[in-house]
Design an enzyme around this catalytic site. Structure first.
Site, PDB file in Angstrom:
ATOM      1  N   LYS A   1       0.851  -1.205   0.000  1.00  0.00           N
ATOM      2  CA  LYS A   1       0.000   0.000   0.000  1.00  0.00           C
ATOM      3  C   LYS A   1       0.882   1.248   0.000  1.00  0.00           C
ATOM      4  CE  LYS A   1      -2.751  -3.036   2.701  1.00  0.00           C
ATOM      5  NZ  LYS A   1      -3.532  -3.423   3.841  1.00  0.00           N
TER       6      LYS A   1
ATOM      7  N   ASP B   1      -6.477  -8.280   9.283  1.00  0.00           N
ATOM      8  CA  ASP B   1      -7.907  -7.966   9.273  1.00  0.00           C
ATOM      9  C   ASP B   1      -8.782  -9.193   9.011  1.00  0.00           C
ATOM     10  OD1 ASP B   1      -6.877  -8.136   6.714  1.00  0.00           O
ATOM     11  OD2 ASP B   1      -7.858  -6.333   5.968  1.00  0.00           O
TER      12      ASP B   1
END
Ligand code: ADP
Length: 446
Positions: A155, A191
């Site tokens: 990212k 996550d």
């Protein structure tokens, strides 16, 4: 004529529509890669041991913290539990400036620690011992529940000196440098694991966690005796959550038989070519780009927007985002054209009726392929888990907003895992609440 045009488009897309035999082959490859991964043999599936060996048992009480790094927002969260279920939640979002996201790791982790203390002090809890679960949604290798070695940043982050280091340790050291709270980092997770654990408080049959957002990944409850990689001493664990890391499925070439020229171009246009193969077929970051590549090709072949001046905008990589695919798919659901027209209009294109139908068809085929791929893997997991009833907890904007994904998934999974009882639930905020819940489990097991 338009029929001929439509037929030619279908021919171009034929490779993206899998036969039953191809679906079976994909399933066989996935199962084989899972088995290799779990037996520590070379595989594109990491099958990481998360060391979360059980879910909440209903006895957890008190206050737990979570730090959520790697999703769209960076947040600190406080969860109060009674009888193993959340009864109160406080959340604070913080902004991480770009100068902290690249460079040395120390300033970044000092900032994370600063946010934790800011939050804890604002809650008046600086003198209370608080277990913290750290959601760190980057590739890592876990040596135990509270040791996670960063493999690589992704990212918008890139602090090279943190690579190959234990991120829990980096966070603990930063908290120690401040010394103004009694926060104890007890678990690190991603996550996907958070989603499974969080959903298990809503539905006790939850055994699979799935993310369909910017990226895609899944985890599931595996039998502990099947898991070879287990570094700390075992304590008679019966199950453990395995993080499949399926975004990289096929990076070793095992899925090349489904790769089309469109996928090769999508890959070439991506930041890191030849990696995250599976994610490039299915995730929000890429689905729009797959469609855009196809539309650009059809335009160049004279099959789309004939007589229209070619839109440079549509020919530019990255310009068709996945939310737009959802809007076009909504037209297909409604039998309408307005969203499709509006979106093409923004690209400076005035489509005729057939253009609209072709664009809708391309969005359908690409979305459908993504759904089928995810469903094939989920069906394999249902067979592997072998429980009477399995709930699959899903989070992520692609799943949440795409108008057809959920129904297609139900149909495909039923077809591919006949006789298996399953349910799909939408579980939000696993990366926040889930981490606090995992810290509660860790605390109980101590
Ligand atoms: P993250 O995965 O980064 O934590 P999200 O679950 O919100 O966050 O996923 C963001 C991704 O979802 C983006 O890549 C975007 O393309 C996609 N997305 C956003 N809105 C929609 C939508 N309406 N339909 C389909 N995909 C969407």
């Amino acid at each position: 004529s338009d029929d001929v045009r439509r037929q030619k488009v279908e021919n171009y897309m034929a490779e993206m529509r899998f036969s039953a035999a191809t679906a079976r082959k994909i399933q066989d490859v996935f199962i084989s890669e899972m088995n290799k991964g779990i037996h520590q043999q070379p595989s594109s599936l990491q099958m990481e041991n998360t060391y979360v060996p059980e879910l909440l048992d209903g006895t957890e009480e008190g206050l737990y913290l979570a730090l959520d790094l790697g999703g769209t927002n960076f947040r600190v969260l406080l969860l109060e539990l009674a009888h193993g279920a959340p009864i109160r939640q406080e959340v604070q979002r913080y902004y991480i400036g770009s100068e902290l996201r690249v460079g040395s790791a120390i300033p970044l982790f000092d900032y994370l620690a600063e946010c934790v203390s800011d939050f804890v002090i604002s809650q008046g809890l600086q003198d209370v011992e608080l277990p913290l679960g750290f959601t760190f949604s980057f590739p890592m290798i876990q040596h135990s529940l509270d040791v996670g070695i960063l493999v690589t940043w992704t990212k918008t982050f890139n602090c090279p000196d943190a690579v190959n280091k234990d991120v829990v340790r980096l966070l603990r050291e930063a908290l120690d440098r401040r010394g103004d709270t009694k926060v104890k980092v007890v678990a690190v997770l991603n996550d996907t694991t958070g989603t499974l654990v969080q959903a298990s408080t809503l539905d006790h049959n939850t055994a699979i966690g799935l993310i369909l957002g910017t990226g895609s990944n899944a985890c599931y409850l595996e039998r502990a005796d099947r898991v070879e990689h287990w570094e700390p001493e075992r304590h008679g664990e019966r199950e453990v959550i395995i993080d499949i890391e399926w975004g990289a499925f096929g990076d070793n070439g095992v899925l090349d038989f489904i790769k089309t020229d469109f996928d090769r171009e999508n890959d070439a246009n991506s930041l890191i070519a030849n990696s995250f193969t599976f994610e490039k077929y299915i995730a929000g970051k890429y689905l729009g780009e797959v469609v855009r590549v196809i539309l650009a090709k059809l335009t160049k072949e004279g099959l789309l927007f004939v007589g229209e001046s070619t839109s440079d905008s549509l020919l530019t990589p990255g310009n068709l985002t996945t939310d737009l695919i959802s809007h076009i798919e909504q037209d297909s659901v409604d039998g309408g054209v307005s969203n499709t027209k509006e979106i093409l209009g923004k690209f400076g294109i005035i489509p005729d009726e057939d253009d609209i139908r072709i664009v809708q068809y391309v969005c359908e085929v690409a979305s459908n392929r993504a759904t089928l791929l995810v469903s094939i893997c989920l069906a394999s997991l249902l067979d592997r888990i072998d429980k009477e009833q399995v709930t699959i907890a899903v989070d992520g904007s692609l799943y949440k907003h795409h108008p057809r994904l959920e129904n297609w998934m139900k149909q495909y999974i039923s077809l591919l895992a006949p006789g298996r009882k399953f349910k799909l639930i939408h579980a939000e905020d696993g990366s926040g609440k889930g981490a606090a819940l995992v810290s509660a489990i860790a605390q109980r097991l101590k």
